[in-house]
Design an enzyme around this catalytic site. Structure first.
Site, PDB file in Angstrom:
ATOM      1  CE  LYS A  10     -33.412  33.123   5.299  1.00  0.00           C
ATOM      2  NZ  LYS A  10     -32.841  34.088   4.589  1.00  0.00           N
ATOM      3  CE1 TYR A  50     -27.497  33.208   4.366  1.00  0.00           C
ATOM      4  CE2 TYR A  50     -27.888  33.420   6.929  1.00  0.00           C
ATOM      5  CZ  TYR A  50     -28.081  33.192   5.523  1.00  0.00           C
ATOM      6  OH  TYR A  50     -29.792  32.709   5.523  1.00  0.00           O
ATOM      7  CG  ASN A 113     -35.553  35.921   3.031  1.00  0.00           C
ATOM      8  OD1 ASN A 113     -35.176  35.022   3.903  1.00  0.00           O
ATOM      9  ND2 ASN A 113     -35.092  36.140   1.735  1.00  0.00           N
ATOM     10  CG  HIS A 116     -30.740  29.519   3.166  1.00  0.00           C
ATOM     11  ND1 HIS A 116     -30.023  30.655   2.879  1.00  0.00           N
ATOM     12  CD2 HIS A 116     -30.143  28.526   2.493  1.00  0.00           C
ATOM     13  CE1 HIS A 116     -29.250  30.174   2.058  1.00  0.00           C
ATOM     14  NE2 HIS A 116     -29.036  28.796   2.112  1.00  0.00           N
ATOM     15  CD  GLU A 127     -26.194  26.319   1.886  1.00  0.00           C
ATOM     16  OE1 GLU A 127     -25.872  27.972   0.936  1.00  0.00           O
ATOM     17  OE2 GLU A 127     -27.123  26.881   2.104  1.00  0.00           O
TER      18      GLU A 127
HETATM   19  P1  CMP Z   1     -30.977  33.627   1.539  1.00  0.00           P
HETATM   20  O1  CMP Z   1     -31.266  33.109   0.796  1.00  0.00           O
HETATM   21  O2  CMP Z   1     -30.949  33.377   3.075  1.00  0.00           O
HETATM   22  O3  CMP Z   1     -29.045  34.234   0.935  1.00  0.00           O
HETATM   23  C1  CMP Z   1     -28.806  35.319   1.572  1.00  0.00           C
HETATM   24  C2  CMP Z   1     -29.637  36.313   2.252  1.00  0.00           C
HETATM   25  O4  CMP Z   1     -29.568  37.652   2.906  1.00  0.00           O
HETATM   26  C3  CMP Z   1     -30.958  36.276   1.773  1.00  0.00           C
HETATM   27  O5  CMP Z   1     -31.139  35.302   1.559  1.00  0.00           O
HETATM   28  C4  CMP Z   1     -31.774  38.014   2.546  1.00  0.00           C
HETATM   29  O6  CMP Z   1     -32.311  36.996   3.724  1.00  0.00           O
HETATM   30  C5  CMP Z   1     -30.282  38.113   2.823  1.00  0.00           C
HETATM   31  N1  CMP Z   1     -30.283  39.504   2.366  1.00  0.00           N
HETATM   32  C6  CMP Z   1     -30.367  39.872   0.285  1.00  0.00           C
HETATM   33  N2  CMP Z   1     -30.171  41.190  -0.235  1.00  0.00           N
HETATM   34  C7  CMP Z   1     -30.436  41.384   0.785  1.00  0.00           C
HETATM   35  C8  CMP Z   1     -30.404  42.668   1.229  1.00  0.00           C
HETATM   36  N3  CMP Z   1     -30.220  44.474   0.858  1.00  0.00           N
HETATM   37  N4  CMP Z   1     -30.797  43.512   3.021  1.00  0.00           N
HETATM   38  C9  CMP Z   1     -30.708  42.587   3.811  1.00  0.00           C
HETATM   39  N5  CMP Z   1     -30.767  41.397   3.316  1.00  0.00           N
HETATM   40  C10 CMP Z   1     -30.277  40.629   2.035  1.00  0.00           C
END
Ligand code: CMP
Length: 139
Positions: A10, A50, A113, A116, A127
């Site tokens: 990311k 998403y 984070n 993904h 995906e």
């Molecule tokens: P990912 O696995 O990419 O799938 C969906 C994403 O939404 C997840 O990782 C997080 O990065 C994001 N996400 C999940 N919960 C939150 C939250 N409370 N606030 C912001 N982003 C979120």
């Protein structure tokens, strides 16, 4: 069984020059990179990827973030690749991620984070097809 899963490094990670460190963790775990490209998503493309999260309160923020800088999308292959990738990534929220995982070491927050990974065989297939054609998958 040998599986394939879709991984995204990311914007928070590409901006901090962590692509190689993250790929090293995948490779050390036995996963193999069979497709890879660096792209800069538009907010609309991030939103399409998403779409399953469209009703979540963080959806807008998520799409803006994913379009804020380049990402590296990859297909990882290996025995039990979907679960193995999730193990190497660690929990979605870095505060809950096990020591040594990518998110424990590198993630900034639950939103930013670093990585993904697909969560199941059906979503992995969808995906992978979102980003790659069959010709781009080189086992
Ligand atoms: P990912 O696995 O990419 O799938 C969906 C994403 O939404 C997840 O990782 C997080 O990065 C994001 N996400 C999940 N919960 C939150 C939250 N409370 N606030 C912001 N982003 C979120």
């Amino acid at each position: 069984a040998v599986e394939r899963t879709l991984s995204i490094i990311k914007p928070d990670a590409t901006e901090r020059n962590l692509t190689g460190a993250i790929v090293a963790k995948f490779e050390e775990s036995g996963l193999r990179v069979v497709a890879s490209k660096r792209i800069h998503l538009t907010p609309a493309q991030a939103g399409q990827f998403y779409a399953v999260h469209a009703e979540r309160p963080f959806y807008g923020e998520l799409c803006e973030f994913m379009a804020s800088a380049p990402v590296v999308v990859q297909v990882l292959e290996g025995e039990g690749a979907i679960a193995k990738n999730r193990e190497v990534m660690g929990a979605t929220n870095p505060a809950d991620a096990a020591p040594g995982t990518i998110r424990a070491e590198f993630a900034k927050s639950v939103g930013e984070n670093s990585v993904h990974g697909s969560d199941a065989p059906e979503t992995a297939a969808e995906e992978i097809a979102f980003f790659f054609s069959g010709l781009e998958l080189v086992g």
